[in-house]
Scaffold this active site. Structure first.
Site, PDB file in Angstrom:
ATOM      1  CG  ASN A 153      -2.717   5.757   2.529  1.00  0.00           C
ATOM      2  OD1 ASN A 153      -2.414   6.249   3.613  1.00  0.00           O
ATOM      3  ND2 ASN A 153      -3.451   4.677   2.423  1.00  0.00           N
ATOM      4  CE  LYS A 205       7.039  10.855  11.143  1.00  0.00           C
ATOM      5  NZ  LYS A 205       7.060  11.253   9.715  1.00  0.00           N
ATOM      6  N   GLY A 242       0.633   3.010   9.283  1.00  0.00           N
ATOM      7  CA  GLY A 242       1.754   2.864   8.354  1.00  0.00           C
ATOM      8  C   GLY A 242       2.059   1.395   8.130  1.00  0.00           C
ATOM      9  CD  GLU A 284      -6.195   0.468  12.352  1.00  0.00           C
ATOM     10  OE1 GLU A 284      -6.103  -0.410  11.452  1.00  0.00           O
ATOM     11  OE2 GLU A 284      -6.929   0.329  13.341  1.00  0.00           O
ATOM     12  CB  CYS A 336      -4.265  -0.210   4.676  1.00  0.00           C
ATOM     13  SG  CYS A 336      -5.383   0.856   5.543  1.00  0.00           S
ATOM     14  CD  GLN A 372       4.339   1.774  -3.021  1.00  0.00           C
ATOM     15  OE1 GLN A 372       4.802   1.996  -1.911  1.00  0.00           O
ATOM     16  NE2 GLN A 372       3.863   0.570  -3.361  1.00  0.00           N
ATOM     17  CD  GLU A 430      -6.903   4.941  13.676  1.00  0.00           C
ATOM     18  OE1 GLU A 430      -6.513   6.068  13.999  1.00  0.00           O
ATOM     19  OE2 GLU A 430      -6.595   4.395  12.616  1.00  0.00           O
TER      20      GLU A 430
HETATM   21  C1  UN1 Z   1     -10.779   3.934   3.443  1.00  0.00           C
HETATM   22  O1  UN1 Z   1     -10.660   2.897   2.798  1.00  0.00           O
HETATM   23  O2  UN1 Z   1     -11.741   4.711   3.273  1.00  0.00           O
HETATM   24  O3  UN1 Z   1      -4.322   3.801   5.219  1.00  0.00           O
HETATM   25  C2  UN1 Z   1      -9.819   4.362   4.478  1.00  0.00           C
HETATM   26  C3  UN1 Z   1      -5.399   3.373   4.823  1.00  0.00           C
HETATM   27  C4  UN1 Z   1      -6.509   3.283   5.832  1.00  0.00           C
HETATM   28  C5  UN1 Z   1      -7.639   4.152   5.523  1.00  0.00           C
HETATM   29  C6  UN1 Z   1      -8.569   3.568   4.526  1.00  0.00           C
HETATM   30  N1  UN1 Z   1      -5.973   3.586   7.146  1.00  0.00           N
HETATM   31  O4  UN1 Z   1      -5.563   3.060   3.656  1.00  0.00           O
END
Ligand code: UN1
Length: 476
Positions: free
Chosen positions: A149, A172, A225, A247, A281, A328, A457
């Site tokens: 994403n 990866k 993921g 994350e 996310c 999805q 992070e």
């Molecule tokens: C954002 O909202 O700017 O996988 C970043 C994701 C998150 C990154 C979001 N690790 O959606």
């Protein structure tokens, strides 16, 4: 047609197998063929990284600055072209694709500066005549596993700090978006970084993922993921005492209070819930709205969401691009049915749309309860709900009633509620009068509870993960 090879120990290779990279806005558009690495190739990349890291660990701050700065400069100079490739393979709108490419460039620029600023500490010992110093050292080889994403920003925000602090990287990237990872690898390969310090090994997760995670020469894994995969990554790392950072998902609440500016609230919720097709996310998937503003908010949201223009990601008028793939899309539509069956009211959207891609009208549900599956499970698509709350206290309790804790938002003009919410919501990131998604590149990113595991992070806090501390005692 373009080839997207892997970069293994400094050599480009298409290997023996490849997979098509398909445009989710138009499935007849095959962007290229992407190399699919074997377990052996993963092993080769890790061995090369292990060798190359020994010298890279001794590189000066100036060398690290120069490499990271060169990568950032090229990404920024080519952000339109990289953003176009990203939108073509991932499906977020072109402005979002270009914005993400720019973010990746800025991340490298940030860590170029950080390479010059890596500081230790010095203390006097409790023993006379002895001094103590603490310094941060690299970990060695770091394995990075990234999702589809954010095809360039997430690889960038893991790779840049890894290199900055003297590690070697084996990346990866997700199989759905090999183009952006390849473009990043191409830029890195011309930046002056010694061969082998960075490898790109794309392939089937089930085949090459375990090789990376179990490899004795890999010191740490940074993963973004799903919760399910994250759990197995953490288990495998624990057995080998490997450092790990995860994350994962979110079910991010956005509280809207009676005293909110309605326009600000609707703007933040539309963006947070549906931009990037809701595939973040950090998406604002649960809107928790107090009684006094509920009817006005529902009416304004329904109008705004119904008006969103869904279409080809690269069409200038498109606001919401396609879903990433058929699987999805089916999952998103299934959740629409689950919500209906649970008694939620579909205010708008939730239908598959015609076209050559995976298009779906953004779905907004009202009259939902927080204990419904639609409010507890992450959908990862353009599906969001509204929950009515009696007052602020109930809204806060509902916001916290979830197994996730990534991002949380509140729309209010009250300093009292904003301050209380920032202190009491269980989330790693809190947004006041802003969408829950869309973060800065120079500050820490991450959550609590089931959303994240390990240290943060991004920003200066990235040093926590990508270094280990050595304490030295000296008697003069
Ligand atoms: C954002 O909202 O700017 O996988 C970043 C994701 C998150 C990154 C979001 N690790 O959606």
């Amino acid at each position: 047609m373009t080839n997207f090879p892997n970069l293994i120990g400094g050599e480009w290779t298409m290997g023996t197998q490849s997979v098509p990279n398909v445009n989710p806005s138009d499935t007849a558009d095959v962007i290229g063929q992407a190399a699919r690495a074997t377990a052996d190739e993963m092993d080769q990349a890790i061995n090369a990284a292990h060798e190359a890291q020994k010298d890279w660990a001794k590189s000066t701050p100036q060398q690290r600055f120069d490499v990271l700065d060169a990568i950032g400069t090229e990404i920024l100079a080519r952000k339109e072209e990289l953003g176009d490739l990203l939108s073509r393979e991932e499906g977020k709108s072109l402005p979002e694709g270009i914005g993400e490419a720019a973010r990746a460039g800025q991340i490298f620029k940030f860590f170029a500066g950080e390479a010059l600023r890596l500081a230790g500490e010095r203390l006097d010992s409790v023993r006379p005549g002895v001094e103590v110093d603490m310094r941060r050292e690299p970990l060695g080889v770091v394995g990075l596993i990234t999702p589809w994403n954010f095809p360039i920003a997430i690889p960038a925000w893991k790779t840049a700090p890894a290199i900055c602090y003297g590690n070697a990287v084996v990346l990866k990237a997700a199989e759905a978006v090999p183009g952006s990872a390849w473009a990043l690898a191409d830029i890195i390969s011309r930046s002056g970084l010694p061969k082998g310090v960075f490898s790109l090994v794309n392939g089937r997760g089930s085949e090459i993922g375990p090789v990376m995670i179990d490899h004795p020469k890999v010191a740490a894994i940074s993963f973004t993921g799903s919760v399910q995969t994250g759990r197995s990554v953490a288990q495998a790392c624990a057995v080998n005492f490997k450092k790990v950072q995860l994350e994962m998902g979110g079910k991010n609440p956005m509280v809207v209070l009676d005293d909110a500016d309605l326009e600000v609230a609707v703007g933040a919720c539309v963006n947070g819930a549906f931009f990037s097709t809701g595939q973040r996310c950090t998406a604002s998937s649960r809107m928790i709205v107090t009684e006094g503003i509920y009817d006005d908010f529902v009416a304004a949201m329904t109008k705004a969401v119904s008006a969103l223009k869904v279409g080809d990601a690269r069409d200038a008028s498109t606001q919401i691009g396609p879903v990433i793939d058929e699987r999805q899309l089916e999952k998103d539509l299934e959740y629409v049915e689950i919500a209906k069956a649970e008694g939620a009211t579909l205010a708008c959207g939730g239908e598959r749309l015609d076209g050559n891609g995976y298009f779906m009208s953004p779905a907004l549900f009202t009259d939902t309860r927080n204990d419904m599956r639609i409010n507890q499970e992450e959908v990862f698509g353009p599906v969001a709900t509204i929950i009515k709350a009696k007052d602020y206290d109930e809204a806060l309790a509902l916001a916290n009633d979830t197994e996730f804790g990534l991002s949380a938002g509140i729309c209010t003009t009250s300093l009292k509620y904003a301050t209380h919410f920032k202190a009491n919501v269980k989330a790693g990131m809190v947004m006041v009068n802003l969408p829950t998604a869309g973060v800065d590149y120079h500050v820490p990113f991450g959550g609590t509870k089931g959303s994240s595991y390990g240290s943060r992070e991004q920003g200066r806090y990235a040093a926590e993960f990508y270094t280990t501390v050595k304490t030295s005692y000296t008697q003069a």
